[in-house]
Scaffold this motif. Sequence first.
Motif, short mmCIF file in Angstrom:
data_model
loop_
_atom_site.label_atom_id
_atom_site.label_comp_id
_atom_site.label_asym_id
_atom_site.label_seq_id
_atom_site.Cartn_x
_atom_site.Cartn_y
_atom_site.Cartn_z
N ARG A 203 38.51 47.52 39.84
CA ARG A 203 38.72 48.20 38.56
C ARG A 203 38.84 49.71 38.74
O ARG A 203 39.65 50.37 38.08
N PHE A 204 38.03 50.28 39.63
CA PHE A 204 38.17 51.70 39.93
C PHE A 204 39.57 52.01 40.47
O PHE A 204 40.21 52.97 40.07
N SER A 205 40.01 51.17 41.40
CA SER A 205 41.33 51.39 42.02
C SER A 205 42.43 51.33 40.98
O SER A 205 43.35 52.16 40.97
N ALA A 206 42.35 50.35 40.09
CA ALA A 206 43.37 50.19 39.05
C ALA A 206 43.37 51.38 38.09
O ALA A 206 44.42 51.90 37.71
N ALA A 207 42.18 51.83 37.69
CA ALA A 207 42.09 52.95 36.76
C ALA A 207 42.64 54.23 37.37
O ALA A 207 43.31 55.02 36.70
N GLY B 29 41.54 46.79 55.74
CA GLY B 29 40.25 46.16 55.96
C GLY B 29 39.24 47.16 56.49
O GLY B 29 39.59 48.12 57.18
N VAL B 30 37.97 46.96 56.15
CA VAL B 30 36.92 47.81 56.70
C VAL B 30 35.58 47.09 56.59
O VAL B 30 35.31 46.41 55.60
N ASP B 31 34.79 47.22 57.61
CA ASP B 31 33.38 46.83 57.57
C ASP B 31 32.62 48.14 57.48
O ASP B 31 32.61 48.94 58.43
N VAL B 32 31.99 48.41 56.34
CA VAL B 32 31.39 49.72 56.13
C VAL B 32 30.23 50.00 57.08
O VAL B 32 29.78 51.15 57.20
N ARG B 33 29.74 48.98 57.76
CA ARG B 33 28.68 49.20 58.75
C ARG B 33 29.23 49.85 60.02
O ARG B 33 28.45 50.30 60.86
N ASP B 34 30.54 49.88 60.14
CA ASP B 34 31.22 50.41 61.33
C ASP B 34 31.68 51.83 61.05
O ASP B 34 32.65 52.05 60.32
N ASP C 193 37.15 41.89 53.39
CA ASP C 193 38.11 40.79 53.30
C ASP C 193 39.50 41.40 53.09
O ASP C 193 39.90 41.67 51.96
N GLU C 194 40.21 41.62 54.17
CA GLU C 194 41.49 42.32 54.08
C GLU C 194 42.52 41.51 53.29
O GLU C 194 43.35 42.08 52.57
N SER C 195 42.46 40.17 53.38
CA SER C 195 43.38 39.33 52.63
C SER C 195 43.14 39.49 51.13
O SER C 195 44.08 39.64 50.34
N VAL D 108 38.64 53.81 48.05
CA VAL D 108 37.62 53.02 47.35
C VAL D 108 37.21 51.89 48.28
O VAL D 108 38.05 51.07 48.68
N THR D 109 35.95 51.81 48.65
CA THR D 109 35.48 50.71 49.48
C THR D 109 35.01 49.55 48.59
O THR D 109 34.66 49.75 47.43
N GLY D 110 35.01 48.36 49.16
CA GLY D 110 34.65 47.19 48.37
C GLY D 110 35.60 47.00 47.21
O GLY D 110 35.21 46.60 46.11
N ALA D 111 36.89 47.27 47.46
CA ALA D 111 37.88 47.32 46.38
C ALA D 111 38.62 46.01 46.18
O ALA D 111 39.55 45.94 45.37
N GLY D 112 38.22 44.96 46.87
CA GLY D 112 38.93 43.70 46.74
C GLY D 112 38.63 42.95 45.46
O GLY D 112 39.41 42.08 45.04
N ARG D 113 37.53 43.29 44.81
CA ARG D 113 37.15 42.61 43.56
C ARG D 113 36.17 43.49 42.79
O ARG D 113 35.79 44.56 43.24
N GLY D 114 35.75 43.01 41.63
CA GLY D 114 34.70 43.67 40.86
C GLY D 114 35.01 45.10 40.50
O GLY D 114 36.15 45.47 40.23
#
Length: 276
Positions: free
Chosen positions: A43-47, A89-94, A61-63, A33-39
């Motif tokens: 929630r997808f990751s938790a489910a 961590g990941v920058d999806v542009r990369d 934001d790896e932290s 799941v990308t962008g999984a640090g919040r929002g």
Amino acid sequence: MTATIPASEHPGRVEGTLMQVDHPELRGKVAVVTGAGRGMGARFSAALARRGVHVVGADIDESLMGEAASAITREHEGVDGAGDVVATGVDVRDREAQQRVAELARDRFGRLDLWINNAGVFPEAPAIEVPVSQMQATLSINVEGVLYGAQAAASVMEPGGSIINMASVAAVRVRRGRSAYCSSKAAVAHLTECLAVELGDLGVRVNAIAPGFVDTEMTRWVQDDPQALAKALDSIPLHRLGSPEEIVGPMLFLASDSARYVTGHILAVDGGSRHV
């Protein structure tokens, strides 16, 4: 699929409880799941983890991602068979960075079954004032990031894999001041269809979820403005915002065997607002 959603005192909002839905075939599978640090990404990751899916959560934001993974792990301490959550961590542009995430999932868990392209940005500017930098960044993150994620996933997945992209009702509805965002999500919707056709040769399904107004940080701007909220609610046939859990349910459906003959579909989860 059922859920108990009690009414909230806040006009137009609901407080969503956990979806009372289970897909036993998901247990033991592996997701990114990308962008999984919040929002919604968190929630997808938790489910997924609650249902026994091992998750690699990736965020620029790896932290923050590490904190989210730890929180999900604590939340599921008493859940029998919960999946592991690994932060990276990941920058999806990369493109190469996304490939490394796919390989991390495979190397850590032995397989990759599900990839959710959730990372994105929501910039604002009047159409005639959109700066070059905003347009380039929006297309790079929201569109190229989806393509690179799908490429990485497809390189590792076996037949039966599923890719889910996050589009938006904004792909078909105009949002004033959001021309960069709207155009990027329209591109995501059509890219989803293109990927479904080509990756079907590999036995990989590609679908997208197109949320409307959902009670998340991204819609705080409308929730904090009574006039904007009233206008938004008037444009939604169900006359309320969606809860994040009401996006989780469709995600689980698209990830599951219940949708194994569904590909190239843009699933609107918007309370009917695309029709108004």
